[in-house]
Design an enzyme around this catalytic site. Structure first.
Site, short mmCIF file in Angstrom:
data_model
loop_
_atom_site.label_atom_id
_atom_site.label_comp_id
_atom_site.label_asym_id
_atom_site.label_seq_id
_atom_site.Cartn_x
_atom_site.Cartn_y
_atom_site.Cartn_z
N ARG A 65 0.80 -1.22 0.00
CA ARG A 65 0.00 0.00 0.00
C ARG A 65 0.84 1.27 0.00
NH1 ARG A 65 -4.02 -0.56 4.76
NH2 ARG A 65 -2.04 -1.22 5.65
N LYS A 174 -0.11 -19.09 5.59
CA LYS A 174 -0.98 -19.48 6.71
C LYS A 174 -1.28 -18.23 7.54
CE LYS A 174 1.62 -20.15 10.77
NZ LYS A 174 1.91 -20.79 11.97
N ASP A 203 2.69 -24.60 4.04
CA ASP A 203 2.98 -24.97 5.43
C ASP A 203 4.49 -25.10 5.47
OD1 ASP A 203 3.52 -26.16 7.83
OD2 ASP A 203 1.66 -27.31 7.85
N HIS A 204 5.16 -24.07 6.00
CA HIS A 204 6.61 -24.02 5.78
C HIS A 204 7.34 -25.19 6.45
CE1 HIS A 204 6.46 -21.73 9.61
NE2 HIS A 204 7.58 -22.36 9.83
N LYS A 208 11.03 -28.20 5.22
CA LYS A 208 12.25 -28.51 5.98
C LYS A 208 12.81 -29.87 5.55
CE LYS A 208 10.92 -25.71 9.91
NZ LYS A 208 12.02 -24.78 10.04
N GLU A 242 8.86 -23.78 21.40
CA GLU A 242 9.47 -22.48 21.15
C GLU A 242 9.89 -21.88 22.49
OE1 GLU A 242 7.39 -20.23 17.61
OE2 GLU A 242 5.90 -20.93 19.03
N ASP A 261 -2.56 -22.28 15.79
CA ASP A 261 -1.31 -21.79 15.22
C ASP A 261 -0.37 -22.92 14.84
OD1 ASP A 261 0.26 -19.51 14.53
OD2 ASP A 261 1.55 -19.89 16.26
N HIS A 266 1.13 -27.51 11.10
CA HIS A 266 2.42 -28.21 11.16
C HIS A 266 2.32 -29.58 11.81
CE1 HIS A 266 3.65 -24.26 10.21
NE2 HIS A 266 3.79 -23.81 11.43
N LYS A 366 4.78 -22.13 23.75
CA LYS A 366 5.69 -20.99 23.78
C LYS A 366 6.28 -20.86 25.18
CE LYS A 366 3.79 -18.21 20.07
NZ LYS A 366 4.98 -18.30 19.20
#
Ligand SMILES: NC(=O)c1ccc[n+]([C@@H]2O[C@H](COP(=O)([O-])OP(=O)(O)OC[C@H]3O[C@@H](n4cnc5c(N)ncnc54)[C@H](OP(=O)(O)O)[C@@H]3O)[C@@H](O)[C@H]2O)c1
Length: 517
Positions: A65, A174, A203-204, A208, A242, A261, A266, A366
């Protein structure tokens, strides 16, 4: 030369063989955003700097933008590449790469702006002899996905075909919906403009190395597949931990939580890859077919299952890596009464001949002590133990661990005799680490972008998978927030620990324990 290369580093040959890319224009919507700067542009740069490089007429057009010039966007790209690209920054390489990069200001809701964008893409196409190939990458907040797709359609920028002389593909980030109904609605909107085979849902995790290696490990070796079932496998546990908190994404996370999430995408993807039957071929549709079968076998949890087999937690203040960590409810953008889970542990059953009786335990959260993702396959001990009197039964059983991050690799634990005059047993690990090769594995986004350019959708999720995974998650959400919620409360855990005590009990009541990672 090739033979030596293979001997020194067999992975290197594998990497370069897999790449033939036609010229195209990669259009990134949300080009001034965080994902573009940290992941997408660095990935494209690394691909361009790799051997063989991307074709010179593979062009990148950033769209967002703010009224940036090409130069401003290039500077933004350069900064991101310097900091995040796998391939080292080189001024000469950057100068060439920068020539491919340009910027267009577009407000996503403005149909006329899309027409201008379409005209500009056609000019770039003609200038560089691209032949009509386009990749539209939606690196924006999800609420814009259908607006952008619709405007691409209205501006006649999408050739609705998968077999024409040129291609047109849509890559979608995602989160893909926030429940089954919204995912189905979004799919419906996207399918109005793009055919299913033109849509690449990211889906990263699937990009991997170790994740892709699951299929190779399982189906290219004779030693695993015959024992890959409840007959020999005691249980499987998958950890995606994480150490960071929500950082500056508190507002987003409040709406999402760990289940949406991490588990919906994943973790369920990892489960399907570990559990699926051998696909008929490596073709994307054959692999996805098997993944969908697993999701069907997992089915939907009843409220009672949710109460018994799912634990949700939220972090409180504590210490992670010797640094103080604040309470989740004190994070920016988070409500002081938040009921959002930052941790989930669950036990699921796969109702199939292969897996009946072998539970899969999943945990993610987390503010856990480490950033680590691992799939651990724990085998049963031998039915008859010859070494019982020598303490053999007390040894941990065979375990295959697939480390997804960090230090991607695989290790196998087995019992050996200690050297010496007496018969003493010890469990040892045999380790394979990708780091042992002198090549850094490509970043997940490199692989995924490359696959999108090559038209290989194996590592992307299909409509049906996405919606079924949401069905699984929706049942848990509705139990939590409906009648069963009182019996399935959100439990606090201290930052820097492995989650609430209830998560330990979930597995310990079965006589098992979480891995110490
Ligand atoms: N960041 C990550 O590490 C990460 C990881 C995985 C997935 N994702 C997903 O990737 C997507 C993008 O995330 P992000 O963190 O990069 O977001 P972001 O930093 O907030 O960037 C949003 C982008 O969208 C543009 N934009 C917003 N509204 C617009 C409008 N009306 N018209 C035109 N442009 C508009 C912004 O442009 P202006 O700045 O010019 O307004 C900016 O370029 C999200 O779906 C996110 O969930 C992100």
């Amino acid at each position: 030369m090739q033979a030596n290369l293979t001997l020194d580093n067999p992975l290197r040959v594998g990497l370069s063989e897999a790449r033939t890319v036609e010229p195209c224009i990669v259009v990134i919507f949300g080009a001034t955003g965080d994902l573009t700067q940290r992941k997408l542009l660095p990935a494209l740069y690394s691909l361009a700097a790799d051997q063989p490089p991307l074709p010179n007429n593979l062009m990148i057009v950033g769209v967002a933008r703010r009224p940036w010039t090409n130069e401003q966007f290039r500077k933004y790209a350069e900064d991101g590449i310097k900091e995040h690209a796998r391939q080292p920054y080189s001024e000469a390489l950057w100068e060439t790469f920068a020539q491919r990069v340009s910027y267009e200001q577009v407000e996503f809701g403005d149909t006329e702006a899309f027409e201008r964008l379409g005209a500009r893409l056609n000019e770039i196409d003609a200038e560089h002899g691209i032949g009509g190939n386009r990749i539209f990458y939606l690196a924006t907040a999800p609420e814009y996905y259908s607006t952008i797709a619709a405007n691409l359609g209205k501006a006649n920028m999408v050739e609705r075909t998968v077999s024409g002389p040129s291609y047109c593909r849509l890559v979608v980030e995602k989160p893909f919906g926030r429940d089954q109904a919204s995912a189905a609605e979004l799919n419906g909107e996207l399918n109005k403009v793009f055919k299913e085979d033109q849509i690449y849902r990211i889906d990263h995790y699937l990009g991997k190395e170790t994740v892709q290696n699951i299929l190779v490990m399982r189906f290219s070796n004779t030693i695993f597949e015959p024992i890959w079932s409840a007959d020999h496998i005691d249980h499987v546990q998958i950890t995606v931990a994480e150490s960071i908190g929500v950082e500056n994404r508190g507002g987003y996370y409040e709406e999402s939580g760990a289940l949406r999430d991490m588990v919906q995408n994943h973790m369920l993807q990892l489960v399907t890859l570990v559990a699926m039957d051998q696909p008929l071929s490596l073709a994307a549709n054959d692999i996805r077919q098997r993944k969908v079968e697993v999701l069907r076998e997992i089915g939907i949890m009843s409220e009672r299952d949710v109460v018994n087999n799912v634990v949700r937690g939220q972090y409180e203040a504590g210490q992670v890596n010797y640094q103080p960590a604040i309470d989740y409810r004190d994070e920016q953008g988070v409500s002081e009464h938040s009921q959002t889970e930052t941790f989930v542990a669950l036990k699921l059953a796969i109702n199939s001949q292969r897996w009946a009786g072998t539970p899969f335990y999943l945990r993610t959260g987390k503010r856990l002590p480490e950033r680590v993702s691992e799939i651990a396959v724990k085998f049963k001990r031998p039915r008859f133990s010859l070494f019982k009197d020598l303490g053999g039964d007390a040894l941990p059983s065979n375990l295959l661990s697939l480390r997804i991050q960090p230090n991607e690799g695989i290790s196998l634990r087995f019992d050996v005799k200690l050297p010496g005059q007496t018969m003493q047993l010890r469990a040892m690990n045999m380790d394979f680490a990708y780091g042992k090769f002198d090549t850094t594995p490509p970043e997940a986004y490199e692989r995924l972008l490359l696959d999108a350019m090559r038209g290989d959708s194996t590592l992307f999720t299909r409509r049906e998978e996405t919606e079924m995974a949401w069905g699984f998650v929706d049942a848990i959400e509705s139990a939590w927030h409906g009648g069963a919620g009182a019996n399935s409360p959100l439990v606090p855990y201290t930052s820097g620990t492995w989650g609430p005590r209830k998560a330990m009990e979930l597995i310990e009541r079965d006589g098992r324990s979480w891995r110490r990672l």
